[in-house]
Scaffold this motif. Structure first.
Motif, PDB file in Angstrom:
ATOM      1  N   ILE A 101      18.410  25.656  -5.044  1.00 46.02           N
ATOM      2  CA  ILE A 101      17.651  25.464  -6.340  1.00 46.02           C
ATOM      3  C   ILE A 101      16.193  25.181  -5.738  1.00 46.02           C
ATOM      4  N   PHE A 102      15.273  25.674  -5.739  1.00 48.94           N
ATOM      5  CA  PHE A 102      13.947  25.164  -5.457  1.00 48.94           C
ATOM      6  C   PHE A 102      12.939  25.523  -6.331  1.00 48.94           C
ATOM      7  N   PHE A 103      13.391  25.265  -7.758  1.00 51.26           N
ATOM      8  CA  PHE A 103      12.522  25.490  -9.028  1.00 51.26           C
ATOM      9  C   PHE A 103      11.185  24.774  -8.642  1.00 51.26           C
ATOM     10  N   ASP A 104      11.116  23.372  -8.221  1.00 48.26           N
ATOM     11  CA  ASP A 104       9.724  22.934  -8.107  1.00 48.26           C
ATOM     12  C   ASP A 104       8.740  23.574  -7.339  1.00 48.26           C
ATOM     13  N   GLN A 105       9.087  24.266  -6.166  1.00 45.49           N
ATOM     14  CA  GLN A 105       8.509  24.993  -5.211  1.00 45.49           C
ATOM     15  C   GLN A 105       7.967  26.121  -5.995  1.00 45.49           C
ATOM     16  N   ALA A 106       8.947  26.846  -6.966  1.00 48.25           N
ATOM     17  CA  ALA A 106       8.421  28.131  -7.686  1.00 48.25           C
ATOM     18  C   ALA A 106       7.484  27.783  -8.482  1.00 48.25           C
ATOM     19  N   LEU A 107       7.613  26.789  -9.264  1.00 50.46           N
ATOM     20  CA  LEU A 107       6.577  26.454 -10.440  1.00 50.46           C
ATOM     21  C   LEU A 107       5.242  26.233  -9.895  1.00 50.46           C
ATOM     22  N   GLU A 108       5.123  25.477  -8.723  1.00 48.70           N
ATOM     23  CA  GLU A 108       3.744  25.135  -8.092  1.00 48.70           C
ATOM     24  C   GLU A 108       3.198  26.479  -7.649  1.00 48.70           C
ATOM     25  N   ARG A 109       3.932  27.200  -7.011  1.00 49.42           N
ATOM     26  CA  ARG A 109       3.675  28.706  -6.712  1.00 49.42           C
ATOM     27  C   ARG A 109       3.339  29.525  -7.858  1.00 49.42           C
ATOM     28  N   ALA A 110       3.817  29.433  -8.734  1.00 53.73           N
ATOM     29  CA  ALA A 110       3.295  30.075  -9.875  1.00 53.73           C
ATOM     30  C   ALA A 110       2.081  29.737 -10.714  1.00 53.73           C
ATOM     31  N   LYS A 111       1.981  28.317 -10.605  1.00 59.74           N
ATOM     32  CA  LYS A 111       0.436  27.778 -11.155  1.00 59.74           C
ATOM     33  C   LYS A 111      -0.435  28.117 -10.065  1.00 59.74           C
ATOM     34  N   ALA A 112      -0.406  28.259  -8.780  1.00 61.21           N
ATOM     35  CA  ALA A 112      -1.365  28.760  -7.952  1.00 61.21           C
ATOM     36  C   ALA A 112      -1.842  30.359  -8.115  1.00 61.21           C
ATOM     37  N   LEU A 113      -0.725  31.103  -8.546  1.00 59.90           N
ATOM     38  CA  LEU A 113      -1.010  32.556  -8.809  1.00 59.90           C
ATOM     39  C   LEU A 113      -1.624  32.606 -10.142  1.00 59.90           C
ATOM     40  N   ASP A 114      -1.488  31.897 -11.101  1.00 60.96           N
ATOM     41  CA  ASP A 114      -2.327  31.852 -12.377  1.00 60.96           C
ATOM     42  C   ASP A 114      -3.713  31.347 -12.126  1.00 60.96           C
ATOM     43  N   SER A 115      -3.758  30.433 -11.264  1.00 60.24           N
ATOM     44  CA  SER A 115      -5.316  29.960 -10.903  1.00 60.24           C
ATOM     45  C   SER A 115      -5.934  31.069 -10.245  1.00 60.24           C
ATOM     46  N   LEU A 177       6.177  36.690  -0.026  1.00 60.20           N
ATOM     47  CA  LEU A 177       5.013  35.837  -0.552  1.00 60.20           C
ATOM     48  C   LEU A 177       3.729  36.338  -0.582  1.00 60.20           C
ATOM     49  N   ALA A 178       3.546  37.027   0.614  1.00 65.27           N
ATOM     50  CA  ALA A 178       2.253  37.600   0.654  1.00 65.27           C
ATOM     51  C   ALA A 178       1.864  38.915  -0.442  1.00 65.27           C
ATOM     52  N   LEU A 179       3.007  39.383  -0.841  1.00 64.37           N
ATOM     53  CA  LEU A 179       2.989  40.153  -1.967  1.00 64.37           C
ATOM     54  C   LEU A 179       2.581  39.747  -3.465  1.00 64.37           C
ATOM     55  N   GLY A 180       2.979  38.380  -3.371  1.00 64.86           N
ATOM     56  CA  GLY A 180       2.642  37.661  -4.680  1.00 64.86           C
ATOM     57  C   GLY A 180       3.981  37.228  -5.319  1.00 64.86           C
ATOM     58  N   ALA A 181       5.118  37.202  -4.656  1.00 68.71           N
ATOM     59  CA  ALA A 181       6.438  36.933  -5.526  1.00 68.71           C
ATOM     60  C   ALA A 181       6.399  35.712  -5.554  1.00 68.71           C
ATOM     61  N   VAL A 182       7.527  35.064  -6.381  1.00 76.44           N
ATOM     62  CA  VAL A 182       7.786  33.805  -6.578  1.00 76.44           C
ATOM     63  C   VAL A 182       9.192  33.686  -6.447  1.00 76.44           C
ATOM     64  N   LEU A 183       9.716  32.790  -5.315  1.00 77.16           N
ATOM     65  CA  LEU A 183      11.041  32.728  -4.758  1.00 77.16           C
ATOM     66  C   LEU A 183      11.494  31.432  -5.355  1.00 77.16           C
ATOM     67  N   TYR A 184      12.835  31.405  -6.113  1.00 72.45           N
ATOM     68  CA  TYR A 184      13.098  29.977  -6.699  1.00 72.45           C
ATOM     69  C   TYR A 184      14.648  29.658  -6.445  1.00 72.45           C
ATOM     70  N   CYS A 185      15.397  30.572  -5.869  1.00 71.43           N
ATOM     71  CA  CYS A 185      16.829  30.283  -5.799  1.00 71.43           C
ATOM     72  C   CYS A 185      17.489  30.975  -4.474  1.00 71.43           C
ATOM     73  N   LYS A 186      18.485  30.420  -3.781  1.00 69.40           N
ATOM     74  CA  LYS A 186      19.287  31.412  -3.192  1.00 69.40           C
ATOM     75  C   LYS A 186      21.015  31.401  -3.674  1.00 69.40           C
ATOM     76  N   THR A 187      21.317  32.682  -3.483  1.00 65.62           N
ATOM     77  CA  THR A 187      22.510  33.225  -3.977  1.00 65.62           C
ATOM     78  C   THR A 187      23.817  32.823  -3.190  1.00 65.62           C
ATOM     79  N   SER A 188      25.010  32.636  -3.774  1.00 66.58           N
ATOM     80  CA  SER A 188      26.205  32.717  -3.063  1.00 66.58           C
ATOM     81  C   SER A 188      26.554  33.860  -2.558  1.00 66.58           C
TER      82      SER A 188
END
Length: 589
Positions: A101-115, A177-188
């Motif tokens: 889980i790397f939600f903090d990283q994802a939310l920061e990324r989303a904020k940058a995309l909104d900016s 990431l270059a395409l604008g995606a937000v990565l937020y978790c890795k699955t089992s």
């Protein structure tokens, strides 16, 4: 002084705890909530009760719709990311489907995309703001990649250079990431990756959200479970023997297995990475067929072959996609040139359970009603392909697997003890002999496919419909036969999985008397005896659609047509051209 080294059990427990600790307090479920989820057979709708109306609307949308709303400014990237992070957090607590889980990283990324969007008025790329989940083989900077091995905890490189831990990034991660995606978790995923269920010594087992008596499949099983729970609409997996197709079929979603070398595998963790005769391939899983199309189009737009010499330089071929999509109207009905599809009812080694046979008939009936042609498919015996392919997966005698187990001292999970017991690797002459057998089988299958043009209509079969497995989502420990998917890997064909229906205990009964099934062999007998309509009730039933090498655009177009035809017949309500699949199955035809 001797430094105490913690046991593998301790390391695994600490890892589980650290993942849960990354879930915000406000998103943590109570013991009562967890007990309630555990007691329910079907938990696919469980997450939604913890989401507000806006978040529930977001996670119920499909990938293409989310992209459109982000582009129009109706959704913000932060709003979408927060909704999926919360849904994934709840999904993991009830479904045990995440490794990282790397939600903090994802939310920061989303904020940058909104900016970026606010400042420029444009999106960052074709995947701007779309949350995408990753199977735990893909490296993300600053995040573990354990690939289900205790010995990899704390790094993302296994036995490679420790100084590079958490610094390596898979090429496809960089592309997303270059395409604008937000990565937020890795699955089992399962220990070794080479298992049709999802089970390892770190998190235990991931079960099926539609029916917790059953498995979610493997090896991209966490992806399938997360999407079934509403925690993702698009994820990236891998497939060397069925690993994006099995979880898709078992969890009622879509998937695409491209030909190896169509997408980049550079810097992706893998089991026995030196075995490249039959390569693993990067693939996609999604709650919509248009999500698969979106992912393939976007990824190929980055020209991955410029950075990975193993990738064949083939951009997305609009002409091919449009040509096949034009063979039917939006409702799936045939236009001027109907599709001609083969249908494999059985591989003549292990026969399908009643729900799978019914699913095949539903597809045939929908296509026939839509004006397309369906013919029986009787290729060279697939047992040959199964034997050759499996031999390559075990060619190193399990040495790569055991080297990774030895990092922590963990054992093989009981399900794999016999299969991957350490043995001498194959010698070169045996390896080369098997290679020739595989090539001979490919040639024979190709000749058979070409022969379909010599029939009355002089039209070659466009694609083949076949089971993904001889059963729906399997009872844990009873996955006896993987040939239905492995044969496609041996030939490196393109394949897509679409959902069809669900097991219905009142319809999918065990035939008796004169209609009783006569098993073909011991494996077939074990598989047949494992079928219990009561246990399987509610499990998704999917089929795979198969085209030849590098025909991804073709099979995606055909998948859209078949899905539209099924929806028109009312077989699987909502499964049309990208619509969300978390809806109630309609009546069977």
């Amino acid at each position: 002084m001797r430094v105490h080294k913690p046991s593998w059990q301790t390391r695994a427990a600490e890892k589980r705890a650290s993942v849960l600790a990354r879930i915000p307090e406000g998103w943590k479920l109570t013991p009562e909530d967890l007990a309630k989820a555990k007691s329910q057979r079907d938990i696919t709708g469980f997450v939604q009760q913890y989401l507000g109306a806006a978040d529930a609307s977001i996670v119920a949308s499909n990938a293409s719709d989310i992209i459109s709303r982000l582009k129009d400014g109706e959704f913000s990237a932060l709003q979408v990311a927060a909704a999926f992070c919360k849904a994934a957090a709840i999904a993991h607590q009830i479904g045990n489907c995440l490794h990282e889980i790397f939600f903090d990283q994802a939310l920061e990324r989303a904020k940058a995309l909104d900016s970026h969007f606010k400042e420029t008025g444009t999106t960052y790329g074709p995947l701007h703001g779309l949350p995408i989940s990753l199977k735990d083989q893909f490296h993300v900077k600053g995040v573990d990649t354990t690939m289900g091995y205790v010995g990899w905890i704390g790094s993302n490189l296994g036995i490679k250079d420790p100084s590079q831990a958490h610094k390596v990034e898979s090429q496809i991660t960089t592309e997303l990431l270059a395409l604008g995606a937000v990565l937020y978790c890795k699955t089992s995923l399962p220990q070794t990756l080479l298992f049709g269920e999802t089970k390892n010594n770190i998190i235990g087992q991931t079960l099926n959200p539609h029916n917790q008596n059953l498995s979610c499949g493997g090896s991209s099983g966490g992806e399938g479970a997360l999407q079934a729970l509403g925690g993702s609409v698009l994820g990236v997996g891998t497939d060397i023997g069925g690993s994006v197709r099995i979880p898709a079929a078992f969890n009622g979603i879509f998937s695409l297995k491209p030909t190896p070398e169509r997408l980049s595998y550079r810097d992706v963790a893998n089991t026995n990475p030196g075995q490249n005769t039959y390569r693993s391939t990067v693939g996609f899983l999604s709650t919509s067929v248009t999500g698969l199309e979106l992912a393939l189009r976007a990824t190929l737009s980055t020209e991955p072959w410029l950075r990975d010499p193993a990738v064949v330089p083939i951009p997305f071929r609009e002409k091919v996609f449009d040509e096949y999509r034009s063979r039917a109207k939006m409702d799936g009905s045939a236009s001027s040139k109907p599709l001609k599809l083969g249908i494999l009812w059985t591989d003549r080694s292990v026969g399908p359970h009643p729900p799978i046979s019914r699913g095949l008939r539903l597809v045939m009936n929908a296509l026939t009603a839509a004006g397309h042609k369906v013919v029986d498919w009787d290729p060279p015996l697939q047992a040959t392909a199964k034997r050759v392919h499996l031999a390559f997966l075990k060619a190193d005698g399990g040495h790569d697997i055991h080297s990774n187990l030895d990092l922590s001292g963990e054992p093989l999970i009981p399900d794999l003890e016999a299969t991957f017991k350490l043995k001498p690797p194959f010698d070169l002459l045996k390896y080369q002999g098997l290679t020739l057998e595989g090539l001979e089988y490919e040639a024979a299958y190709c000749d058979y496919w070409n022969s379909t043009a010599s029939q009355d209509d002089n039209q070659i079969v466009d694609a083949v419909i076949m089971p993904v497995a001889p059963h729906a989502a399997v009872i844990p420990g009873k996955y006896y036969h993987t040939a239905y998917t492995e044969v496609i890997n041996l030939m490196n064909y393109s394949a897509a999985v679409i959902p069809v229906t669900k097991v219905d205990k009142s319809i999918d009964v065990v035939p008796e008397g004169d209609d009783a099934y006569e098993p073909l062999n011991d494996v077939d007998k074990r598989n047949w005896e494992a079928y219990d309509p009561e246990i399987y009730d509610g499990a998704p039933v999917g089929v795979q659609l198969v085209a030849r090498k590098f025909e991804e655009e073709k099979i995606l177009a055909i998948a859209e047509i078949v899905t539209a035809a099924l929806t028109q017949m009312g077989t699987y309500s909502g499964a049309i051209l990208g619509a969300n699949l978390r809806s109630t199955p309609g009546p069977d035809a």
